[in-house]
Design an enzyme around this catalytic site. Structure first.
Site, mmCIF file in Angstrom:
data_model
loop_
_atom_site.group_PDB
_atom_site.id
_atom_site.type_symbol
_atom_site.label_atom_id
_atom_site.label_comp_id
_atom_site.label_asym_id
_atom_site.label_seq_id
_atom_site.Cartn_x
_atom_site.Cartn_y
_atom_site.Cartn_z
ATOM 1 N N ASP A 101 -21.510 -15.305 -22.526
ATOM 2 C CA ASP A 101 -21.624 -14.167 -23.303
ATOM 3 C C ASP A 101 -22.237 -14.092 -24.641
ATOM 4 O O ASP A 101 -22.649 -13.245 -25.109
ATOM 5 C CB ASP A 101 -20.155 -13.421 -23.472
ATOM 6 N N ASP A 106 -25.006 -19.512 -25.143
ATOM 7 C CA ASP A 106 -25.128 -19.764 -23.775
ATOM 8 C C ASP A 106 -26.563 -19.406 -23.269
ATOM 9 O O ASP A 106 -26.732 -19.681 -21.950
ATOM 10 C CB ASP A 106 -24.187 -18.515 -22.943
ATOM 11 N N ASP A 116 -18.221 -20.098 -19.697
ATOM 12 C CA ASP A 116 -17.891 -20.354 -20.984
ATOM 13 C C ASP A 116 -16.410 -19.872 -21.189
ATOM 14 O O ASP A 116 -16.038 -19.240 -20.465
ATOM 15 C CB ASP A 116 -18.927 -19.516 -21.668
ATOM 16 N N CYS A 155 -45.545 3.157 6.244
ATOM 17 C CA CYS A 155 -45.025 1.971 6.571
ATOM 18 C C CYS A 155 -45.130 0.667 5.755
ATOM 19 O O CYS A 155 -45.703 0.694 4.908
ATOM 20 C CB CYS A 155 -45.442 1.813 7.964
ATOM 21 N N CYS A 168 -48.517 -0.453 5.011
ATOM 22 C CA CYS A 168 -49.275 0.584 3.773
ATOM 23 C C CYS A 168 -48.870 -0.371 2.527
ATOM 24 O O CYS A 168 -49.733 -0.319 1.612
ATOM 25 C CB CYS A 168 -48.528 1.881 3.723
#
Length: 745
Positions: free
Chosen positions: A633, A637, A434, A22, A25
């Site tokens: 990418d 960046d 970008d 549970c 737990c």
């Protein structure tokens, strides 16, 4: 532990945890790990049954941590091979599921006659003794784990859901056993000695049934991860000692030559050295059209060879392959916690002690105000409170939704590295894109090739241009070489590269010049007036133009640009429709930036910006109160990605960008971006629905179980019904989360 002791030379690992039943737990496991000497930090995810631990290897080790967990009834699956660890966890989960299924069925078989006797034939001869005999194995054989776990928790001053179950069923059984053997105790008081064997038996049955349905549902949430793991072949064929050998994929070495035949999965990343074929790379690119592979081409693990065969050299193996990184990303994200989950964990940690306290208060109040049946009613109400107050639904509300959301993302080429980004993305109201590699293809391509009307034999001249450009190191030369389809040999003489201008050379006795129009003019080339007009138009469209001459006469004009991706404009439109402001940042010149922005429909853009400028722009928007997503990418960046509230990398970008970003769009299709934001909204909505129902359930259920309605209408909740309601609440939360799998993005 002192803060100074933490962080130094620590090692972070994620391991499967067995034995958690549970949400409480999970809190117990986490607190035990955090309180262990040598552990800097730890976290547990109940939904995928795993824990991460940041620990000092000099102070403690995994075996010691495992012993700590075993002392309270849990344990790690420790295996250095991650794939084997996952496989072992799946095997143990399957075994656990089958054992749980067997226990549930047997418990049901024994519980049915107990319920029938208790509800309809309570006065039959020896009925109480029969019910007691049938209930005892339900509790102490099939339900013994509840009592064992509760005892282990109590030894460390902790409690969880098992504590509630053990207390409620144990008290009900002892009370009923006493009434069975000593009914005269109640007869002397003029009361009927009620027994609650059917309640104790059915509570255990319903809880086991709930756990069974829950386990079955939870296994469905990790389908995306299983599918990714299934993409890895088990064996491969390598060339060693001039012979082809079949070996397990885990034994492959760097620079091994691997043979791939028609229909086979590619096992590791590498480069083709011989042969040719088409490979289905939709896993990596999202593109349905197979990619042609010839010598020098890159291939990736998990992709599927179509027709043809080839040999390639292994360049990345094991955990370093792109597929392994994807699997690791999905696994890490499914095990991470959303910010809202941290609050839920705290609630679950104090929930059980509070419920026990409410149960005790309920018992005392009933004993005081319960009248002639005070003890019976007090016991019944106290037991009902303990049973109905299951925190499992509360604990499952967030992680199950996150797991399904991450899996749904993986199916749609969206890799989510942590739960926080998935939860935060729905608040985004500003997106920064970008240009190069995000809105555009990221590499120069020939967009237009126009021949002079005064020239013929185009194929001959095209081949000559290709041969000369293939010797050039200029970035645009590869675009020309890739565009020309003609193949053949011709004699190239006196090749010369003129830096910043172009190239010159003699092919089959003809002098060719390839470069800027100003370069051709300096060399006294006669320019074609029609081609000059076209050149002006192409420059206005932010394209680079290259002139070609033969023997001092212009014969062609080649236009080159980093072309827009086919879906960039549609993606920007979709973002705007979602009420999101869209910005473009680029290091390119203003003319090119303006043209790209115009084509995709972006009004707000900045050109000639440096990496730090991008980060400062993110900060500026954040200072205005905007929740910013940065999509990029490249290495340039990475600073802006790190600063943004939600960072998203394009899958074909640099490794650094993908490392920094919290989400990665595997495909180059920018339409995946609005899908990612919609996925976040749907996931968060599911979390809120789950939490609402879990909280409402407990807020209503506990007072009703305590008997708040009894003074008004005489209603007192039967523990048997409480057990059924508790089990179904957990299942309903998981089921609601699984609805995400069929959601449209």
């Amino acid at each position: 532990m002192d803060t100074d002791q933490k962080v130094l030379n620590t090692k972070k690992v994620t391991l499967p945890v067995m034995g958690m039943s549970c949400a409480a737990c999970a809190v117990s496991v986490e607190s035990m790990l955090k309180s262990t000497s040598g552990v800097a930090d730890a976290g547990v995810n109940y939904a995928n049954q795993s824990a991460w631990v940041d620990f000092d290897p000099k102070t403690t080790d995994l075996l010691s941590l495992d012993k700590v967990l075993q002392s309270v009834g849990y344990g790690f699956i420790i295996n250095e091979d991650e794939d084997e660890s996952i496989a072992e966890q799946e095997k143990l989960k399957l075994e656990h599921y089958h054992k749980l299924k067997s226990k549930t069925i047997r418990t049901g078989i024994l519980s049915v006659p107990v319920v029938i006797i208790g509800m309809f034939f309570m006065d039959m001869p020896y009925g109480n003794y029969i019910m007691m005999a049938l209930t005892a194995p339900v509790l102490f054989i099939f339900g013994k784990d509840f009592f064992i776990n509760a005892f282990n928790q109590a030894k460390h001053g902790k409690s969880n859901m098992d504590t509630l179950v053990a207390l409620s069923t144990g008290i009900a059984f002892l009370f009923s056993t006493f009434n069975t053997f000593y009914p005269q105790f109640w007869h002397e008081k003029g009361l009927h000695p009620h027994v609650y064997f059917e309640a104790a038996a059915v509570i255990v049955f319903f809880i086991l049934l709930g756990k069974l349905l829950e386990e079955k549902a939870k296994t469905n949430t990790s389908n995306a991860l299983k599918k990714l793991i299934g993409l890895q072949p088990k064996t491969i064929k390598v060339i060693r000692d001039n012979a082809e050998q079949e070996i397990p994929v885990k034994d492959v070495l760097l620079h091994d030559e691997i043979v791939i035949r028609s229909g086979e999965k590619i096992p590791v990343d590498g480069k083709v050295v011989s042969g040719s074929s088409y490979v289905d790379e939709s896993l990596m690119t999202g593109e349905p059209i197979p990619s042609e592979k010839t010598a020098g081409a890159q291939v990736f693990a998990g992709t599927i060879n179509q027709q043809g065969s080839f040999t390639f050299v292994a360049e990345k193996i094991g955990k370093n392959t792109l597929l392994a990184q994807i699997i690791k990303t999905v696994q890490a994200a499914q095990g991470s916690k959303a910010p809202v989950q941290r609050l839920v964990d705290k609630i679950a940690g104090i929930f059980v002690p509070v419920v026990i306290a409410i149960s005790i208060v309920t018992f005392i109040l009933w004993m005081i105000f319960g009248g002639e049946n005070a003890l019976t009613q007090a016991l019944l109400a106290a037991v009902s409170v303990l049973v109905i107050a299951c925190p499992c639904a509360l604990g499952l509300a967030t992680p199950t939704a996150i797991m399904v959301g991450v899996g749904k993302g993986a199916e749609n080429n969206i890799l989510i590295r942590d739960a926080e980004s998935l939860e935060k993305a729905h608040e985004v109201n500003a997106v920064i894109l970008d240009k190069t590699g995000t809105l555009t293809q990221g590499h120069p391509q020939v967009t237009n090739w126009k021949w002079s009307s005064n020239i013929s034999d185009h194929a001959k001249h095209a081949l000559a241009i290709k041969l000369l450009e293939s010797r050039s190191e200029h970035p645009l030369a590869s675009a020309v070489v890739g565009f020309v389809k003609e193949n053949g040999n011709a004699k190239v003489e006196n090749f010369k590269s003129v830096t910043g201008n172009g190239v010159r050379g003699i092919v089959d006795g003809n002098e060719y010049l390839i470069g800027t129009l100003s370069f051709l003019q300096k060399e006294k080339v006669t320019l074609d007036s029609d081609l000059e007009e076209l050149a002006d138009m192409q420059r206005e469209a932010a394209q680079t133009v290259i002139g070609v001459s033969v023997n001092k006469a212009q014969i062609a004009l080649i236009s080159i640009a980093d072309q827009l991706k086919a879906t960039s404009a549609d993606a920007v439109k979709k973002l705007k429709e979602q009420g999101i402001e869209v910005y473009m940042l680029t290091g390119d010149n203003n003319q090119t930036a303006a043209e790209v922005a115009r084509q995709v429909g972006i009004k707000n853009y900045l050109a000639e910006v440096k990496p730090d400028d991008k980060m400062q722009f993110v900060k500026k928007l954040q200072a205005e109160g905007k929740i910013v997503a940065m999509v990029g990418d490249g290495v340039n960046d990475s600073q802006a990605l790190a600063q943004a509230d939600v960072s998203i990398a394009m899958g074909k970008g640099s490794d650094i960008a993908m490392d920094v970003a919290k989400m990665t769009l595997i495909t180059s299709d920018l339409m995946t971006l609005p899908k990612a934001l919609r996925l976040s909204k749907k996931t968060v909505r599911t979390i809120k629905q789950n939490l609402f129902w879990a909280f409402i359930y407990n807020l209503i259920g506990i007072p009703v179980a305590a008997g708040i309605l009894y003074p008004f209408n005489g209603f007192l909740l039967n523990p048997m019904i409480a057990g059924a309601a508790m089990a179904l609440s957990s299942v309903s939360v998981v089921t609601n989360s699984l609805r995400l799998r069929s959601a449209k993005l």
